[in-house]
Design an enzyme around this catalytic site. Structure first.
Site, short mmCIF file in Angstrom:
data_model
loop_
_atom_site.label_atom_id
_atom_site.label_comp_id
_atom_site.label_asym_id
_atom_site.label_seq_id
_atom_site.Cartn_x
_atom_site.Cartn_y
_atom_site.Cartn_z
CD GLU B 59 -7.52 5.10 -11.03
OE1 GLU B 59 -6.44 5.37 -11.55
OE2 GLU B 59 -7.76 3.75 -11.14
CG HIS B 128 -8.35 -5.05 -4.80
ND1 HIS B 128 -6.70 -5.01 -5.13
CD2 HIS B 128 -8.72 -4.91 -6.27
CE1 HIS B 128 -6.66 -4.96 -6.15
NE2 HIS B 128 -7.40 -4.92 -6.98
#
Lengths: 320, 326
Positions: B59, B128
């Site tokens: 990321e 999530h």
């Protein structure tokens, strides 16, 4: 006889040394506030790598890379004003030292989160690849920064895509006070390149010609589309981590030993061996360097401070 | 034919990539797979691997490389596979992207978008389901949007891509295929920084955004049916810049405010909105500013746990009725 190139290289070496020396003095006089980080002793790396780069080539220097700014063509006056926090500085007083760049000259201003500029330089190389432009990106960092995850993420991606990027590690053996043996279990950072599928090279960071030979081969390969290189330049900083740091943690004779390999003296010996009148070249260069730095200091001192309310400007390109 | 929320996102990117060669995508599995949620399905075939880049799980690299390309004139769209993962690139956003223009003395711009599928309600569990928008709220230099409708999803994403600053685009996973509507065929944008009044009313103001628009509207309908109340519902759409003018105008009209968001209460955006209303509209208030948010805990996995944590129509209704009686 000396060539034009030799003259220029010598000028940039001396300019970098004198500029940083003056900055240290001004800092001691309280004229420059905040942290000052000297790259004294490491000049051959930035000069050797940046000399000959094109204007569009992208470099991301870090806190000891004053010379990279100078060789890449950033105005010494604005660079000095930056250190003073003046309105005429590169960041208009928004931050100190090398956190501002000059993108018109392909110089990117980094942050204090070391290694975080490696993904950014990799992104610059990605742009050159996507647009099929013949330019390269060069990311400077210290051996300390190579311990951070961003180092891995950047090199791994650049390896996958064979991007035109050169990672230049300035290994001066100390991350602030932490010696290399407490930072990593290997001697050469350059061997890590193998793990990313490209070449690594080690050279003496105090030998301008060794740096130039290694760097320019890597830059040529990158321009030909042959991918990244990790270059490790072994060197030593004469000063502490910052000007507040007496670096008592380093053995005394270590500095003396490295001073005997001083990159500028070494270049002077080279000039002499080539049959030049070094004293004359030295006098002329020192005069030119002194004038340049004097002018930069005068400009910085005479420049206005920013207005307090300017702290609210330059946040957005499309303000609301 | 109605367009789903996810298709609107897909179409916005597709049309912008057709329109402008400088727009490109990078992220995990955006190419061969077409994205974990199929937002980029067909892009690799249409635009090729140079403009649709499957990255490693990195990321910091994804965001950092987007920054590097953006400052040289590209318009990258970086996908965080799940909004939760944005923390792994946090430094690049907070220290690198947000400060870049400022420390370059205004002589640099970072025209990039980071897409972050966020939100709960799909049993995603702790990693999530988060709503990370408030992590970024205090940071100048960043822009933050969070659409609730398919129309806005497309229009805001197009505006974000064309904007010259780094924009965080929080798209709620719960809405992807549950929300659909007819949207125009022709090109349009929804400007950053403008809220939408979804329902006019004079008795109370609901301030909300993203997926919480729908339980807020349902609660407003029930208040009308059960108590004859007219609730005004504001969909913020942009969180930074936030449309304070629309918020304050409504508060001065209704005098009572409920803020509804899915993010947790402590440190959530509702606290900031509440404080600003107190500063600007104290005289207009006929009761305390109420917040309906997720519980101050992690987004637990098991359905009864998740249901307990999230705001819903009944929770909004109960708080609104108590406020109405104040």
């Amino acid at each position: 006889m000396e060539t034009k190139e030799d003259r220029e290289l010598y000028f940039y070496l001396k300019l970098t040394r004198e500029f940083e020396d003056r900055v240290s003095k001004l800092h001691r006089q309280g004229k420059i506030l905040g942290g000052v980080y000297s790259g004294m002793g490491q000049e051959a790396i930035v000069v050797g790598v940046c000399y000959g780069l094109r204007r569009e080539d992208f470099i991301s220097p870090i806190h000891r890379d004053m010379g990279a700014f100078l060789v890449k063509g950033v105005d010494p006056k604005r660079l000095m004003a930056q250190l003073f926090g003046k309105k005429t500085g590169l960041s208009k007083g928004k931050d100190s030292f090398l956190h501002a760049g000059d993108l018109e000259r392909g110089v990117f201003g980094s942050t204090s989160m070391l290694a975080s500029s490696l993904p950014v330089a990799t992104g610059a190389a990605l742009k050159f690849r996507i647009k099929k432009e013949p330019y390269v990106a060069v990311a400077f960092f210290g051996e300390g920064a190579s311990s951070r995850g961003d180092f891995h993420e950047a090199l791994n991606f650049a390896g996958v895509h064979k991007l035109p990027v050169i990672y230049v590690c300035e290994n001066n053996f100390y991350a602030y006070s932490t010696p290399q043996n407490l930072q990593m279990a290997v001697e050469d950072i350059a061997i890590r390149a193998e793990g990313y599928g490209f070449k690594g090279a080690v050279c003496s960071g105090n030998d301008l010609h060794a740096v130039m030979k290694t760097a320019h081969a890597a830059i040529d390969r990158a321009r030909r589309g042959e991918g990244p290189t990790l270059i490790e330049c072994k060197t030593y900083r004469y000063h502490g981590h910052s000007e507040h740091d007496q670096s008592w943690y380093r053995p005394k004779d270590e500095l003396i030993e490295w001073e005997s390999r001083d990159p500028i003296q070494r270049f002077e010996i080279y000039l002499e061996k080539r049959g030049n009148n070094v004293d004359q070249i030295k006098d002329e260069t020192e005069k030119r360097v002194k004038e340049t730095v004097d002018e930069a200091v005068r400009f910085a001192e005479e420049s206005p401070w920013p207005d307090g309310k300017e702290a609210l400007e330059d946040l957005y390109a499309n303000p609301f | 034919m109605p367009t789903t929320f996810i298709k609107a996102i897909h179409d916005a990117m597709f049309e912008e990539m057709k329109r402008d060669d400088n727009v490109f995508l990078l992220g995990e599995d955006v190419g061969i797979l077409g994205g974990a949620f199929k937002a980029t399905e067909g892009f690799l075939q249409e635009f090729g691997a140079e403009r649709v880049i499957d990255t490693p799980i990195s990321e910091s690299l994804i965001i950092g490389a987007a920054i590097g390309a953006a400052i040289l004139g590209m318009r990258p769209i970086a996908e965080m596979q799940f909004g939760d993962f944005i923390t792994c690139g946090y430094d690049q956003l907070i220290n690198m992207a947000a400060t870049l223009r400022y420390r370059h003395g205004g002589r640099a711009q970072v025209p990039m978008v980071v897409r972050a599928p966020s939100g709960a309600g799909v049993h995603g569990g702790l990693f999530h389901s988060q709503n990370p928008e408030s992590y970024f709220l205090p940071v100048p230099g960043l822009k933050i949007v969070a659409p609730a409708t398919a129309y806005d999803a497309k229009g805001l994403l197009k505006a974000a891509i064309r904007d010259n600053d780094p924009v965080l685009y929080f798209e709620h996973k719960y809405l992807y295929r549950r929300i659909q509507e007819e949207i125009p065929e022709e090109d349009y944008i929804v400007p950053l920084g403008k809220a939408a009044v979804r329902r006019e009313g004079s008795d109370m103001t609901f301030i909300t955004y993203s997926a919480m628009l729908y339980p807020s509207l349902a609660a407003a309908d029930r208040l009308k049916a059960e108590a004859g109340m007219e609730v005004e519902v504001i969909d913020l759409r942009s969180l930074r810049p936030l449309d304070w003018e629309t918020v304050f105008r409504s508060v001065r009209k209704t005098n009572k405010v409920v803020i509804i968001h899915e993010d947790r209460k402590t440190g959530g955006i509702g606290g900031e909105i509440s404080a600003r209303i107190s500063e600007e509209c104290f005289d207009a208030l006929d009761g305390p500013i109420i917040r309906v948010t997720s519980e101050d805990t992690h987004y637990a996995f098991s359905p009864p746990l998740e249901e307990f944590i999230l705001p819903n129509v009944d929770k909004i209704l109960a708080k609104a009725k108590a406020l109405a009686a104040y």
